[in-house]
Design a protein around this motif. Structure first.
Motif, short mmCIF file in Angstrom:
data_model
loop_
_atom_site.label_atom_id
_atom_site.label_comp_id
_atom_site.label_asym_id
_atom_site.label_seq_id
_atom_site.Cartn_x
_atom_site.Cartn_y
_atom_site.Cartn_z
N SER A 60 0.81 -1.22 0.00
CA SER A 60 0.00 0.00 0.00
C SER A 60 0.84 1.27 0.00
O SER A 60 0.42 2.29 -0.55
CB SER A 60 -0.93 0.02 1.22
N VAL A 61 2.01 1.24 0.65
CA VAL A 61 2.82 2.45 0.77
C VAL A 61 4.29 2.14 0.49
O VAL A 61 4.73 0.99 0.59
CB VAL A 61 2.70 3.10 2.17
N ASP A 62 5.01 3.20 0.16
CA ASP A 62 6.47 3.17 0.12
C ASP A 62 6.96 4.06 1.25
O ASP A 62 6.40 5.15 1.48
CB ASP A 62 7.00 3.72 -1.21
N VAL A 63 7.99 3.62 1.95
CA VAL A 63 8.59 4.43 3.01
C VAL A 63 9.89 5.00 2.48
O VAL A 63 10.80 4.25 2.11
CB VAL A 63 8.84 3.59 4.28
N ARG A 64 9.97 6.33 2.43
CA ARG A 64 11.16 7.00 1.91
C ARG A 64 11.89 7.67 3.06
O ARG A 64 11.31 8.48 3.80
CB ARG A 64 10.78 8.03 0.86
N PRO A 65 13.17 7.36 3.24
CA PRO A 65 13.93 7.94 4.34
C PRO A 65 14.43 9.34 4.02
O PRO A 65 14.33 9.81 2.88
CB PRO A 65 15.10 6.97 4.48
N GLY A 66 14.96 10.01 5.03
CA GLY A 66 15.64 11.28 4.84
C GLY A 66 14.71 12.47 4.76
O GLY A 66 13.49 12.37 4.92
N ARG A 67 15.31 13.62 4.49
CA ARG A 67 14.55 14.87 4.39
C ARG A 67 13.56 14.79 3.24
O ARG A 67 13.90 14.40 2.13
CB ARG A 67 15.52 16.03 4.17
N GLY A 68 12.33 15.18 3.52
CA GLY A 68 11.29 15.09 2.51
C GLY A 68 10.71 13.70 2.37
O GLY A 68 9.90 13.45 1.47
N GLY A 69 11.13 12.79 3.24
CA GLY A 69 10.65 11.42 3.18
C GLY A 69 9.36 11.23 3.94
O GLY A 69 8.66 12.18 4.27
N GLY A 70 9.06 9.98 4.23
CA GLY A 70 7.83 9.64 4.93
C GLY A 70 7.09 8.53 4.24
O GLY A 70 7.71 7.70 3.54
N LEU A 71 5.78 8.49 4.40
CA LEU A 71 4.95 7.48 3.77
C LEU A 71 4.33 8.05 2.50
O LEU A 71 3.72 9.13 2.52
CB LEU A 71 3.83 7.02 4.71
N PHE A 72 4.48 7.31 1.40
CA PHE A 72 3.93 7.71 0.11
C PHE A 72 3.10 6.55 -0.44
O PHE A 72 3.40 5.38 -0.19
CB PHE A 72 5.04 8.05 -0.88
N VAL A 73 2.06 6.90 -1.19
CA VAL A 73 1.22 5.86 -1.80
C VAL A 73 2.06 5.09 -2.82
O VAL A 73 2.71 5.68 -3.69
CB VAL A 73 -0.01 6.48 -2.49
N ALA A 74 2.04 3.78 -2.70
CA ALA A 74 2.81 2.93 -3.60
C ALA A 74 2.11 2.79 -4.95
O ALA A 74 0.94 3.14 -5.10
CB ALA A 74 3.01 1.55 -2.98
N GLN A 75 2.87 2.28 -5.92
CA GLN A 75 2.26 1.91 -7.20
C GLN A 75 1.25 0.81 -6.91
O GLN A 75 1.62 -0.27 -6.45
CB GLN A 75 3.33 1.41 -8.17
N VAL A 76 -0.01 1.08 -7.14
CA VAL A 76 -1.07 0.21 -6.63
C VAL A 76 -1.36 -0.94 -7.59
O VAL A 76 -1.65 -0.72 -8.77
CB VAL A 76 -2.35 1.02 -6.38
#
Length: 233
Positions: A60-76
């Motif tokens: 459901s999500v991609d977790v991106r580290p670092g500045r500007g990161g967080g939880l993003f909607v994954a390619q569904v």
């Protein structure tokens, strides 16, 4: 927010998936940072991290580290899209009755496939979830949590991703109402939960034996035990 399904991380993961569906977020859209989730929910880092792990495993999500990161909607994928669609269905008694009917239609498929494809590791996990149900005693909340986790683990054995997504979506809906309905009367909890445990022991035994006929019978017994009303999964 709806009544909480078993486990804080499970609850938060379900809420985030529902948010994705109701806000029509698209692949690549930012959901929140880990810190924002902590501020918004009041949960600790461990719970936030576990919810993120569950969502990543579900696709459901991609977790991106670092500045500007967080939880993003994954390619569904189609399976994830189906799960998110199920989560947007309005909750209420008629919806739960419908969920039970759909769950019942899928029950035999999921249990029979688990019997056909289980490994020794799967059986160890299922037995551990049964032990958790036994340890719960008359603690209804703990029993429901262990019960949900058992069904989730059974579904994980199935090689059919569409059946898993639909089955778990229906189970989530039923589990939420069960927490509300069953918490109103605990006077007969001991006898009731003992009966529910026996039904699930039969399911796990059928899966352990790899016996398709016994798995069908166990699924039928599980369906009949909830036919008269809303009950734990």
């Amino acid at each position: 927010m709806h009544s909480r399904p078993p486990g804080l991380a499970q609850y938060l993961a379900s809420e985030i998936e529902e948010l994705i569906g109701t806000r029509c977020l698209r692949s690549g859209d930012r959901i929140a940072t880990m810190e924002e989730l902590r501020t918004q929910t009041g949960y600790g880092r461990a719970t936030i991290g576990e919810a993120a792990r569950l969502l990543t495993e579900r696709g459901s999500v991609d977790v991106r580290p670092g500045r500007g990161g967080g939880l993003f909607v994954a390619q569904v994928s189609p399976v994830v899209r189906l799960r998110q669609t199920l989560l947007t269905v309005p909750h209420g008694a008629p919806t739960v009755a419908d969920a039970i009917a759909v769950r019942d239609a899928l029950e035999e498929l999921v249990i029979v496939e688990a019997a056909a494809h289980r490994t020794d590791g799967d059986i160890r996990d299922l037995e551990a979830h049964l032990d958790a149900m036994r340890r719960a005693g008359d603690d209804l909340e703990a029993f429901l949590r262990a019960n949900w986790e058992l069904h989730e683990r059974i579904a994980a054995v199935s090689p059919n991703p569409l059946a898993r997504a639909m089955y778990l979506g229906m189970m989530r809906c039923i589990a939420e109402l069960s927490v509300r309905a069953d918490s109103q009367d605990t006077s007969t909890a001991s006898v009731y939960l003992t009966q529910r445990l026996a039904v699930h022991e039969d399911i796990v035994e059928a899966i352990r034996l790899g016996d398709a006929d016994r798995a069908r019978a166990a699924a039928a017994a599980h369906r009949s035990s909830t036919a008269s009303g809303v009950a734990p999964p």
